[in-house]
Design an enzyme around this catalytic site. Structure first.
Site, PDB file in Angstrom:
ATOM      1  N   GLY A 412       0.810  -1.230   0.000  1.00  0.00           N
ATOM      2  CA  GLY A 412       0.000   0.000   0.000  1.00  0.00           C
ATOM      3  C   GLY A 412       0.837   1.271   0.000  1.00  0.00           C
ATOM      4  N   GLU A 413       0.190   2.359  -0.417  1.00  0.00           N
ATOM      5  CA  GLU A 413       0.828   3.697  -0.484  1.00  0.00           C
ATOM      6  C   GLU A 413       2.161   3.646  -1.224  1.00  0.00           C
ATOM      7  OE1 GLU A 413       0.641   6.349   2.825  1.00  0.00           O
ATOM      8  OE2 GLU A 413      -1.318   5.620   3.459  1.00  0.00           O
ATOM      9  N   GLY A 414       2.182   2.923  -2.323  1.00  0.00           N
ATOM     10  CA  GLY A 414       3.403   2.804  -3.132  1.00  0.00           C
ATOM     11  C   GLY A 414       4.090   1.489  -2.825  1.00  0.00           C
TER      12      GLY A 414
END
Ligand SMILES: Cc1cc2nc3c(=O)[nH]c(=O)nc-3n(C[C@H](O)[C@H](O)[C@H](O)COP(=O)(O)OP(=O)(O)OC[C@H]3O[C@@H](n4cnc5c(N)ncnc54)[C@H](O)[C@@H]3O)c2cc1C
Length: 596
Positions: A412-414
């Site tokens: 998540g988030e990159g």
């Protein structure tokens, strides 16, 4: 120009637009890649402001009491839901609007203080910390950073109190890691009063429980046939908003509602545009910078829990007439968890302080923090799982839940691979440009070019021979500081050599990039650890407590980190990359996973 070159040009243009909008002071991470130690970013070790400390302590006390009495992480996991009473309680304590200005009902906390709060939640329940992150760290962050006073006045009070919840919707089927590839369309209505949005989003935390969603969609760029991403405030009561799947069944953080929704001709008033039109990606990436610091805090909290659990079991479980803690292979795991937890906290605190001090361009450091802390936490959980043996596998203990919960962090988030490559490429840009200056001048000499090339050459040479000063205050840390300086010089030399050896193809050589990024991350982590030890020694001295506190875990971290850095740099020239690529290529082209 072939398709690959076109794609490369597009990526470079996007990165330039997002990251290099104007002249900026040299940040810490970019400094590392130039062979500098930008000490004022990282030393002295930052502390929560004295003025804010009493309120933080009071909030922490209140929060701990609430979490201990009213939060049941196992039940949240079983029911795959965070009860409304928990959300209301967090709202009452102020957690859902920690950093929002007081005029909107927030605590006005710094990011450092906010990280302490998230660490406390991350210690206990990953579902709850991801929920808070989705709502506060990224959900309402765009509004806090880019909202007009009218938008803030209208939306923030209810979001800050928790009466309403927020979400951040970027991901789509075609726009996962390739976040710039958003396909959701937004076209302006003929009378110019609103935008009409069409498309689908997936994997959105809080989507089904949020009353405000920050949604990224493509808008036309005036006078061209191109489009760019713009951020919109969307509410689920807008006609055409369709929830396709409110709670997608998933592996971990089961308490969070991860949803999929469609917008079909949804009319969004133009007053709901967040930030400048066409600058949605910049909005998104700025927001994620904040999210990644609280990510670090949550991982720190979870790593501390790993340590507590590991110690408790190692001290009580007996085999072969000994406690497990008497075995060296168990000791090794406990020591490593302790060392990593210390480093994760130090790195989170230092990175959060960049935001609080209003420093510019800390995107590299937040990416480093995210990759480093999520990878370390995964190792910590794996280690404590092993220490618990068979008992870890059963659902009466929290470990299998923690293992499932932690797995999202690396995605998540990159995704960590994407961020790792980003760290190396953005970091190498500075020295790479200097080399390009030298190379271009050699190919096409000119008076102006010669002087620029001379300056660039001098800067490269200086960085290669000079050991940067690492200015610790405590005498007993001088040797470690010098060692860190030498490692930075070694790193800089290795980066220069890689740039000279591989030139442009390095842009695609992710195995090389990974080693460079890993070394940079460990250098940053070691810096934060050294800064923290220094701060603690100085503070103990000021309080008249001269007996040295126990820094054995921190010292272990410095040793292990230094060994890792040397290993990564040695791997730049001594590696199996060709064999790795060949084996993968063989599998990929044969379309099967043949085992020899
Ligand atoms: C539980 C959960 C909650 C989420 N919450 C949100 C949310 O609130 N809002 C939101 O907008 N999104 C959210 N997401 C989406 C999340 O950010 C994406 O899943 C993530 O960005 C990866 O995109 P993807 O899943 O499409 O994977 P892909 O892009 O398909 O990538 C798959 C894998 O390929 C590899 N890879 C991809 N690109 C590269 C590259 N350039 N170099 C090397 N390797 C590469 C990586 O290993 C990566 O893990 C959530 C996801 C999950 C699972």
């Amino acid at each position: 120009m072939n398709k690959l070159d076109e794609q490369r040009q597009k990526e470079i243009q996007q990165a330039e637009e997002l990251l290099f909008t104007g002249p900026q002071a040299l940040g810490f991470a970019k400094g590392l890649f130039q062979g500098h130690f930008v000490s004022d970013w990282v030393m002295p070790y930052p502390r929560v402001d004295e003025g804010e400390r009493p309120q933080l302590e009071q909030t922490l006390t209140e929060l701990r009491k609430f979490l201990n009495e009213d939060l049941d992480p196992a039940e949240i996991d079983r029911q795959a839901d965070i009860p409304r009473s928990v959300i209301d309680g967090l709202g009452r304590i102020g957690v859902l609007g920690m950093t929002a200005p007081k005029e909107y009902g927030g605590h006005g906390f710094s990011q450092m203080a906010n990280c302490k709060i998230l660490e406390e939640i991350g210690r206990r329940c990953a579902s709850t910390s991801v929920f808070v992150n989705a709502h506060h760290s990224i959900g309402i962050r765009a509004l806090l950073l880019f909202g007009t006073p009218e938008q803030q006045q209208k939306w923030l009070p209810k979001l800050v109190s928790g009466e309403q919840l927020g979400a951040f919707a970027l991901t789509e089927r075609e726009a996962g890691s390739d976040a710039a590839n958003v396909q959701m369309q937004a076209r302006l209505s003929e009378d110019g009063s609103h935008f009409i949005l069409n498309g689908e989003k997936r994997y959105i935390t809080n989507a089904a429980i949020a009353q405000e969603l920050t949604v990224m969609a493509r808008t036309p760029i005036a006078g061209t046939d191109k489009t760019a991403v713009t951020a919109f405030l969307v509410t689920p009561d807008m006609p055409g908003f369709e929830m396709l799947e409110a709670r997608m069944a998933k592996t971990g953080i089961k308490g969070t509602a991860t949803g999929r929704f469609a917008l079909r001709d949804v009319k969004v008033p133009k007053e709901n545009v967040l930030g400048p039109i066409g600058k949605g990606l910049k909005v998104a990436l700025t927001v994620l910078d904040f999210g990644r610091t609280t990510f670090g805090a949550c991982c720190t909290g979870a790593a501390k829990t790993c340590l507590e659990l590991a110690v408790a079991h190692a001290n009580t479980r007996r085999q072969f007439n000994k406690t497990l803690g008497e075995f060296e292979l168990v000791k090794k795991k406990i020591a490593r968890i302790a060392a990593d937890a210390y480093a994760m906290e130090a790195m989170t605190t230092v990175t959060a302080s960049f935001i609080d001090r209003g420093l510019e361009d800390y995107m590299l450091e937040t990416a480093m923090l995210k990759v480093f802390t999520t990878e370390r936490l995964w190792e910590c959980i794996n280690d404590v799982f092993q220490i618990y043996g068979g008992s870890a596998y059963f659902t009466d203990l929290p470990l299998e839940r923690m293992l499932r919960d932690a797995r999202i962090n690396q995605i998540g988030e990159g995704a960590n691979e994407v961020l790792t490559s980003f760290i190396a490429l953005v970091g190498m840009r500075g020295p790479g440009m200097e080399f390009k200056e030298i190379y271009d001048t050699m190919m096409k000499p000119s008076r102006d070019g010669m002087s620029k090339a001379w300056a660039a050459g001098k800067s490269r040479l200086n960085a290669t021979i000079r050991v940067p000063d690492v200015p610790v205050q405590s005498e007993q840390l001088r040797a470690q500081a010098r060692q860190l300086g030498r490692l930075i010089r070694h790193f800089n030399f290795a980066v220069n050599r890689a740039l000279v050896t591989y030139r442009e193809p390095i842009l695609d050589m992710q195995l090389i990039q990974e080693r460079i990024a890993n070394a940079a991350m460990d250098l940053f982590a070691s810096t934060c650890v050294l800064s923290r030890i220094d701060g603690e020694i100085q503070s103990a001295g000021r309080n008249g407590n001269t007996a040295s506190s126990d820094h054995s875990a921190a010292n272990l971290f410095l040793r292990q980190s230094s060994r890792r850095i040397r290993g990564y740099l040695a791997g730049l020239t001594d590696n199996d990359d060709k064999a790795v690529i060949a084996a993968a290529k063989s599998c990929l082209t044969s379309g099967s996973s043949r085992v020899a």
